[in-house]
Design a protein around this motif. Structure first.
Motif, PDB file in Angstrom:
ATOM      1  N   THR A 160       0.948  -1.177   0.104  1.00 22.99           N
ATOM      2  CA  THR A 160      -0.009  -0.036   0.153  1.00 22.99           C
ATOM      3  C   THR A 160       0.901   1.262  -0.030  1.00 22.99           C
ATOM      4  N   ARG A 164       2.115  -0.857   4.059  1.00 22.72           N
ATOM      5  CA  ARG A 164       1.656  -2.135   4.831  1.00 22.72           C
ATOM      6  C   ARG A 164       1.670  -3.100   3.331  1.00 22.72           C
ATOM      7  N   LEU A 166      -0.004  -6.399   1.971  1.00 19.25           N
ATOM      8  CA  LEU A 166      -1.346  -7.146   2.165  1.00 19.25           C
ATOM      9  C   LEU A 166      -1.130  -8.471   1.264  1.00 19.25           C
ATOM     10  N   GLU A 173      -3.496  -7.900   6.249  1.00 16.07           N
ATOM     11  CA  GLU A 173      -1.983  -7.331   6.494  1.00 16.07           C
ATOM     12  C   GLU A 173      -0.925  -8.369   6.978  1.00 16.07           C
ATOM     13  N   ARG A 176       5.036  -5.513   6.767  1.00 16.56           N
ATOM     14  CA  ARG A 176       5.471  -3.932   6.214  1.00 16.56           C
ATOM     15  C   ARG A 176       6.718  -3.899   5.287  1.00 16.56           C
TER      16      ARG A 176
END
Length: 334
Positions: A160, A164, A166, A173, A176
């Motif tokens: 994202t 994050r 996903l 999630e 990271r």
């Protein structure tokens, strides 16, 4: 760009949309923010593809993407050549599919409409026309087809704009930026994790084992000429040749196509079509549904008005005949 590179990108996009593993050798990584491209490169394994929104066109390690991936009615342009229109499932019956269209399900209304349409097709033989078009690509195919989550959890990764990671565009999630691919592999993901941020009822999917066969039927329609579709039906959708209720064919089993009182067997794996008689069609339906010679013979004996011994011999003969042609009537478990 070579034809092989174009094929790889198209396969990667398909894997990103559907979650189906095996389209490419590695996983697909979609990056929303160009600042995270370097981090995405550390997650690459052999055969992986990075789709980077507004990425550097001169960076040969990535495939650039422009437009919007998360807005219905908008377009996403991949590598400057592959255009995808994004549409919500509930809108599909009311739009004309001009180009490749991603049919996504992100709301409870989308999912309910999908289940309703699938049940209608099973009951009456009526399919939503747009879903049978070659341009329609149904999202989350892996989840709907019942692919085990251990096989699909890292088929795609989505980074994202805030960093994050996903398990898909609308997934759970799992990390990271900065996390290693080995760390992501250790995350425990359930079968619905790819749609964690949508109103998906995983239990409703698993409770309907006929959905994979319905998905296969949508694909099978693409082998039927457009001018013949009005008078064509698939045995098992709307009506069958067997009087007694029976099981559900494997998604990969061939389809019995009925048109103008004639029957043909369509093998979607090879695209081959065989003209068959009504008795053979009845036997094939029984074999596909029951996936067992003895059970199929028991079902067709009264339907064809023959003895159990003749029925067993007929089932075996038909199975052997198509096996010699490389056609697996029972299909596989998936």
């Amino acid at each position: 760009m070579t034809f092989s590179q174009q094929q790889t990108i198209a396969a990667a996009v398909d894997q990103w949309i559907t979650g189906m593993p095996g389209r490419i050798a590695g996983h697909v990584i979609f990056v929303e923010n160009p600042e995270h491209i370097d981090s995405a490169k550390t997650l690459v394994t052999e055969g992986s593809v990075i789709l980077a929104l507004n990425g550097d066109k001169d960076d040969e390690a990535i495939t650039t993407v422009s437009g919007s991936f998360d807005a219905a009615g908008e377009e996403l342009l991949v590598d400057g050549t592959l255009s995808l229109e994004i549409q919500d499932y509930v809108a599909i019956p009311f739009v004309n599919l001009v180009g490749v269209t991603v049919v996504r399900m992100t709301t409870s209304e989308d999912w309910q409409a999908f289940f309703d349409d699938a049940e209608e097709a099973r009951r009456s033989g009526h399919f939503v026309r747009q879903l049978t078009e070659a341009n329609a690509v149904l999202s989350e195919r892996a989840l709907l087809a019942g692919i085990e989550h251990k096989d699909i959890s890292l088929a795609r990764l989505h980074i994202t704009s805030d960093g994050r990671i996903l398990s898909g565009p609308y997934g759970a999630e799992i990390g990271r930026v900065g996390d290693a691919i080995e760390d992501l592999h250790t995350r425990s993901l359930g079968p619905g994790s790819a749609m964690a941020n949508c109103n998906v009822d995983v239990e409703a999917i698993t409770a309907n084992p006929w959905i994979p066969r319905y998905l296969a039927a949508l694909d099978a329609w693409k082998f039927i000429p457009r001018e013949a579709r009005e008078t064509t039906s698939f045995v098992g959708f709307g009506a069958g040749l067997l009087n007694a209720a029976s099981g559900i064919p494997s998604a990969s089993a061939p389809f019995i196509v009925q048109r103008a009182g004639e029957y043909r067997l369509l093998d979607t794996k090879s695209g081959r079509v065989f003209k068959i008689g009504v008795d053979a069609a009845t036997i094939i339906e029984a074999v596909s549904n029951f996936r067992d010679v003895s059970a199929a013979a028991t079902a067709i004996a009264p339907a064809l008005n023959v003895s159990d011994a003749v029925a067993t011999g007929s089932v075996t003969a038909v199975l052997n005949q198509f096996e010699q042609l490389g056609i697996e009537l029972i299909g596989t478990n998936r």
